[in-house]
Write an enzyme that holds these catalytic residues in place. Structure first.
Site, mmCIF file in Angstrom:
data_model
loop_
_atom_site.group_PDB
_atom_site.id
_atom_site.type_symbol
_atom_site.label_atom_id
_atom_site.label_comp_id
_atom_site.label_asym_id
_atom_site.label_seq_id
_atom_site.Cartn_x
_atom_site.Cartn_y
_atom_site.Cartn_z
ATOM 1 N N HIS A 21 22.759 -8.054 2.123
ATOM 2 C CA HIS A 21 22.732 -9.378 2.218
ATOM 3 C C HIS A 21 23.618 -10.283 1.498
ATOM 4 C CE1 HIS A 21 18.719 -7.920 3.198
ATOM 5 N NE2 HIS A 21 18.254 -7.998 2.222
ATOM 6 N N ALA A 52 3.670 1.389 11.765
ATOM 7 C CA ALA A 52 3.043 0.265 12.187
ATOM 8 C C ALA A 52 1.778 -0.008 10.963
ATOM 9 C CB ALA A 52 2.259 0.738 13.513
ATOM 10 N N THR A 53 1.846 0.913 10.177
ATOM 11 C CA THR A 53 0.626 0.989 9.014
ATOM 12 C C THR A 53 1.332 0.495 7.845
ATOM 13 O OG1 THR A 53 0.666 3.230 8.536
ATOM 14 C CG2 THR A 53 -0.942 2.348 10.243
ATOM 15 N N ASP A 60 3.922 -1.802 4.938
ATOM 16 C CA ASP A 60 4.001 -3.239 4.415
ATOM 17 C C ASP A 60 4.931 -3.907 5.344
ATOM 18 O OD1 ASP A 60 3.850 -4.716 1.979
ATOM 19 O OD2 ASP A 60 6.008 -4.797 2.095
ATOM 20 N N LYS A 85 18.549 -15.579 8.914
ATOM 21 C CA LYS A 85 17.945 -16.843 8.479
ATOM 22 C C LYS A 85 18.761 -17.895 8.877
ATOM 23 C CE LYS A 85 16.296 -14.805 4.056
ATOM 24 N NZ LYS A 85 14.893 -15.074 3.822
ATOM 25 N N ASP A 129 3.160 12.115 14.207
ATOM 26 C CA ASP A 129 3.902 12.410 13.004
ATOM 27 C C ASP A 129 5.281 12.694 13.560
ATOM 28 O OD1 ASP A 129 5.531 13.719 11.045
ATOM 29 O OD2 ASP A 129 3.612 14.504 10.359
ATOM 30 N N ARG A 176 3.186 -5.426 8.469
ATOM 31 C CA ARG A 176 2.114 -6.292 8.182
ATOM 32 C C ARG A 176 2.583 -7.562 7.777
ATOM 33 N NH1 ARG A 176 -1.169 -7.406 3.726
ATOM 34 N NH2 ARG A 176 0.169 -6.420 2.103
ATOM 35 N N ASP A 189 19.706 -6.670 9.011
ATOM 36 C CA ASP A 189 19.979 -7.132 7.707
ATOM 37 C C ASP A 189 19.213 -8.516 7.738
ATOM 38 O OD1 ASP A 189 21.128 -8.997 5.551
ATOM 39 O OD2 ASP A 189 22.611 -7.584 5.262
ATOM 40 N N HIS A 190 18.123 -8.703 7.134
ATOM 41 C CA HIS A 190 17.158 -9.875 7.703
ATOM 42 C C HIS A 190 17.989 -11.428 7.147
ATOM 43 C CE1 HIS A 190 15.306 -9.481 3.803
ATOM 44 N NE2 HIS A 190 14.944 -10.874 4.088
ATOM 45 N N LYS A 208 12.762 -19.037 -7.156
ATOM 46 C CA LYS A 208 12.815 -18.107 -5.718
ATOM 47 C C LYS A 208 13.833 -18.834 -5.150
ATOM 48 C CE LYS A 208 12.520 -15.586 -1.947
ATOM 49 N NZ LYS A 208 13.179 -14.448 -1.795
HETATM 50 N N1 LIG Z 1 8.443 -4.120 2.818
HETATM 51 C C1 LIG Z 1 9.579 -4.876 3.013
HETATM 52 O O1 LIG Z 1 9.546 -5.982 2.310
HETATM 53 C C2 LIG Z 1 11.075 -4.439 3.429
HETATM 54 C C3 LIG Z 1 11.105 -3.194 3.941
HETATM 55 N N2 LIG Z 1 12.071 -2.576 4.448
HETATM 56 C C4 LIG Z 1 12.504 -1.346 4.834
HETATM 57 O O2 LIG Z 1 11.639 -1.299 6.073
HETATM 58 C C5 LIG Z 1 11.327 0.133 6.066
HETATM 59 C C6 LIG Z 1 9.679 0.312 6.007
HETATM 60 O O3 LIG Z 1 9.351 -0.208 4.812
HETATM 61 P P1 LIG Z 1 8.031 -0.645 4.452
HETATM 62 O O4 LIG Z 1 6.950 -1.094 5.547
HETATM 63 O O5 LIG Z 1 7.822 -1.175 3.125
HETATM 64 O O6 LIG Z 1 7.168 1.161 4.092
HETATM 65 P P2 LIG Z 1 5.676 1.468 3.848
HETATM 66 O O7 LIG Z 1 6.096 2.805 2.906
HETATM 67 O O8 LIG Z 1 4.797 0.274 3.642
HETATM 68 O O9 LIG Z 1 5.479 2.002 5.195
HETATM 69 C C7 LIG Z 1 6.039 3.403 5.752
HETATM 70 C C8 LIG Z 1 5.617 3.467 7.124
HETATM 71 O O10 LIG Z 1 5.974 4.729 7.793
HETATM 72 C C9 LIG Z 1 4.797 5.679 8.248
HETATM 73 N N3 LIG Z 1 5.261 6.970 8.140
HETATM 74 C C10 LIG Z 1 5.732 7.621 6.766
HETATM 75 N N4 LIG Z 1 5.950 8.903 7.164
HETATM 76 C C11 LIG Z 1 5.800 8.975 8.459
HETATM 77 C C12 LIG Z 1 5.694 10.210 9.413
HETATM 78 N N5 LIG Z 1 6.082 11.245 9.095
HETATM 79 N N6 LIG Z 1 5.651 10.003 10.604
HETATM 80 C C13 LIG Z 1 5.188 8.890 10.999
HETATM 81 N N7 LIG Z 1 5.047 7.786 10.347
HETATM 82 C C14 LIG Z 1 5.386 7.799 9.040
HETATM 83 C C15 LIG Z 1 3.807 5.076 7.389
HETATM 84 O O11 LIG Z 1 2.469 5.378 7.901
HETATM 85 P P3 LIG Z 1 1.391 6.565 7.469
HETATM 86 O O12 LIG Z 1 1.754 6.801 6.344
HETATM 87 O O13 LIG Z 1 0.139 6.440 8.243
HETATM 88 O O14 LIG Z 1 2.248 7.735 8.343
HETATM 89 C C16 LIG Z 1 3.953 3.820 7.113
HETATM 90 O O15 LIG Z 1 3.469 3.147 8.357
HETATM 91 C C17 LIG Z 1 12.072 1.213 5.020
HETATM 92 O O16 LIG Z 1 13.157 1.168 5.522
HETATM 93 C C18 LIG Z 1 12.196 -0.299 4.089
HETATM 94 O O17 LIG Z 1 13.430 -0.022 3.196
HETATM 95 C C19 LIG Z 1 13.281 -3.650 4.353
HETATM 96 C C20 LIG Z 1 13.348 -5.002 3.934
HETATM 97 C C21 LIG Z 1 12.043 -5.290 3.189
HETATM 98 O O1 LIG Z 2 15.770 -6.774 1.496
HETATM 99 C C1 LIG Z 2 15.196 -7.076 0.752
HETATM 100 O O2 LIG Z 2 14.851 -8.512 0.549
HETATM 101 C C2 LIG Z 2 13.900 -9.001 -0.066
HETATM 102 C C3 LIG Z 2 14.139 -10.553 -0.282
HETATM 103 O O3 LIG Z 2 14.082 -11.149 0.960
HETATM 104 P P1 LIG Z 2 13.670 -12.782 1.275
HETATM 105 O O4 LIG Z 2 13.712 -13.149 2.626
HETATM 106 O O5 LIG Z 2 12.494 -12.989 0.527
HETATM 107 O O6 LIG Z 2 14.434 -13.537 0.168
HETATM 108 C C4 LIG Z 2 13.768 -8.510 -1.343
HETATM 109 O O7 LIG Z 2 12.628 -8.816 -2.092
HETATM 110 C C5 LIG Z 2 13.625 -6.682 -1.150
HETATM 111 O O8 LIG Z 2 13.772 -6.395 -2.562
HETATM 112 C C6 LIG Z 2 14.643 -6.345 -0.265
HETATM 113 O O9 LIG Z 2 14.593 -5.199 -0.289
#
Ligand SMILES: NC(=O)C1=CN([C@@H]2O[C@H](COP(=O)(O)OP(=O)(O)OC[C@H]3O[C@@H](n4cnc5c(N)ncnc54)[C@H](OP(=O)(O)O)[C@@H]3O)[C@@H](O)[C@H]2O)C=CC1
Ligand SMILES: O=C1O[C@H](COP(=O)(O)O)[C@@H](O)[C@H](O)[C@H]1O
Length: 506
Positions: free
Chosen positions: A242, A11-12, A14, A184, A87, A17, A179-180, A348
């Protein structure tokens, strides 16, 4: 209404958010969530409920498609959110989580339904599943579903291991693999256009279609995700999921019913029909990979991939790939599907172009008239729509033929404010509709296909081509089509150097 307690692991992070909080807020504003729901944010770092709600508010302000102000309506929405520091590896924490969940379930009269969303690195999926069971979270009077993010593994063996860990706890029917792209609007529209219109399906085969092109181009670089991306690369990040999913949607047979299993069965048949590469030479002849170097994006100098944060300065990871793919079945024998994706490309966009064969006895073909083929184009994003390019007589001319377009611009009609993929998928998962989530057999077959390419690339990286940021990738990607007498059609109707077609303005 979807009475549910959402457990948001990560929840914290990317994804939460940028996508998940805004999606939950949109569902709330559209009254799809009702009032009988709760969201428990989970991650390691400490946060009070107040801090968490304030993070959620900031994310919604920045990324949601509805405006929000801190007023009464916000307060009643935010009241559904709580945070707990946890954790993943600490099973006692899960027991405590169960108590929190029971309390919120009673408070909001949810009725025992639990949706566990893992916005976490895949290495943690197995531990979470295990601890959910150990912590007693699955002993509930309602349903329990697991929603997991991509990438589902790194290759077939790691995906199999991951799947085995998850399946020790959850049945396949309760696992929702995201698979987002399947969320779409225009990707879902592929089915509708094909199966709800009489005019397309009769032409949807190798007798009338010469090739299909799928482009998924991005202007962004790897941003903050260099650590993940450098181990993944474009093939795993976009290709395995995708791109192959969109290809399957284009190539699948009509399902006998619109049920999740019928649709997924048809996609699986496509994956089974993919012509797997047998040798490294075949891979080299049918794929191109590239990596962006320093270049110019809209007049601004941008760094090359190897200069990005958390990327190995000598990295050989591909940020671009294209491939010629064949689906060896009765419908598609001999029709190449060209797929390409890359970061730091000029625009894009996601587009699928269906290029039709020429008419058999083209009486208009002459030195004067070089007819363009008919194109049917699905514009997936950022603009949504479908257009069809055909040939017509130029009004007032002595038989001059010009390309014209029938253009259905969905974004122009409903605006750019259509639901985001994550909204649709969250809602579907909460309603128990798994149609647009990937089933294990699809995922496994997609890895099987991609692993052969990755293995050949591992043998030697001398075919990794550098391309300047802001360009359309390596020249070799154009040759791939050239060899077959085709060319990439410009995306968004944009010119890639020469005038491709004219549009008659309506
Ligand atoms: N960001 C994107 O645009 C996309 C992401 N994804 C997928 O979504 C998933 C998350 O990505 P993203 O949000 O970018 O990753 P981040 O690294 O930004 O976030 C990871 C999260 O996991 C938590 N975390 C890590 N280790 C632990 C632990 N041991 N216990 C509890 N919480 C933990 C972190 O919080 P804390 O450090 O506070 O524990 C944080 O909230 C990944 O599988 C990624 O591949 C897929 C498509 C797009
Ligand atoms: O899954 C992913 O998708 C994004 C692109 O998604 P979009 O909806 O913005 O087209 C990509 O940037 C990222 O690398 C990949 O993990």
């Amino acid at each position: 209404m979807t009475n549910t307690v959402f457990f948001l692991f990560g929840a914290t992070g990317d994804l939460a958010r940028r996508k998940l909080f805004p999606a939950i807020y949109s569902l709330y504003r559209e009254r799809k969530l009702g009032d009988r729901f709760a969201v428990i944010g989970l991650a390691r770092r400490p946060r009070t409920n107040e801090q968490f709600r304030s993070d959620v508010l900031e994310s919604i302000k920045e990324f949601a498609r509805y405006n929000v102000t801190k007023d009464e309506q916000w307060e009643s929405f935010a009241d559904h959110f709580e945070y707990m520091s946890l954790d993943i590896n600490n099973v006692d924490g899960f027991r405590e989580l169960n108590t929190v969940a029971d309390r919120l379930d009673k408070k909001f009269e949810v009725g025992g339904n639990r949706l566990f969303y893992l916005a976490l690195a895949p290495e943690l999926f197995g531990s979470v599943s295990h601890n959910l069971k150990e912590g007693g979270l699955l002993e509930t009077s309602g349903w329990s579903r697991l929603v997991i993010e991509k990438p589902f593994g790194y290759d077939l063996p790691s995906a199999e291991k991951l799947n085995a860990e998850i399946r020790q706890v959850f049945e396949e029917k309760d696992v929702y693999r995201i698979d987002h792209y399947l969320g779409k609007e225009m990707v879902q529209n592929i089915n509708v256009l094909r199966f709800a219109n009489a005019i397309f399906e009769p032409l949807w085969n190798n007798r009338y279609i010469s090739n299909i092109q799928i482009t998924l181009s991005e202007t962004v670089g790897v941003e903050e995700r260099g650590g993940y991306y450098d181990h993944s690369g474009a093939l795993r990040d976009m290709g395995q999921n995708h791109m192959l999913q969109m290809l399957a949607m284009m190539a699948m047979e009509p399902p006998s019913r619109m049920s999740p299993e019928d649709i997924r069965d048809e996609k699986v048949k496509v994956f089974r029909s993919l012509r797997g590469f047998q040798t490294s030479e075949e891979v080299r002849a049918n794929t191109v990979r590239g990596q962006y170097a320093t270049g110019n994006m809209k007049g601004k100098q941008v760094a090359g991939y190897r200069q990005e944060d958390k990327v190995n300065p000598e990295s050989m990871t591909e940020t671009y790939f294209s491939a010629r793919v064949f689906v060896d079945n009765f419908r598609w024998a001999g029709v190449p599907f060209y797929i390409r994706t890359g970061k730091r490309l000029p625009v894009k966009t996601t587009e699928v172009v269906v290029e039709f064969k020429n008419v058999p006895n083209n009486v208009y073909l002459s030195k004067k008239h070089k007819l363009e083929p008919n194109l049917l184009v699905f514009r997936v994003n950022p603009m949504e729509g479908i257009y069809f390019k055909m040939n017509a007589k130029q009004p007032g001319s002595e038989g001059t033929i010009v390309p014209v377009a029938m253009d259905f611009c969905q974004s122009c009609q409903v605006g750019l404010n259509t639901p985001e993929a994550y909204e649709r998928l969250l809602y579907d998962a909460a309603r128990g509709d798994s149609t647009y989530f990937t089933r294990w057999d699809e995922v496994a077959l997609a890895w099987q296909y991609v692993d052969k390419i990755a293995a050949a690339w591992r043998e030697s990286s001398d075919n990794l081509c550098l391309y300047p940021a802001g360009t359309w990738g390596p020249e070799e990607a154009h040759q791939l089509l050239d060899e077959d007498g085709f060319r990439w059609w410009p995306v968004n109707g944009q010119d890639e150097g020469e005038v491709a077609w004219e549009f008659v303005q309506r």
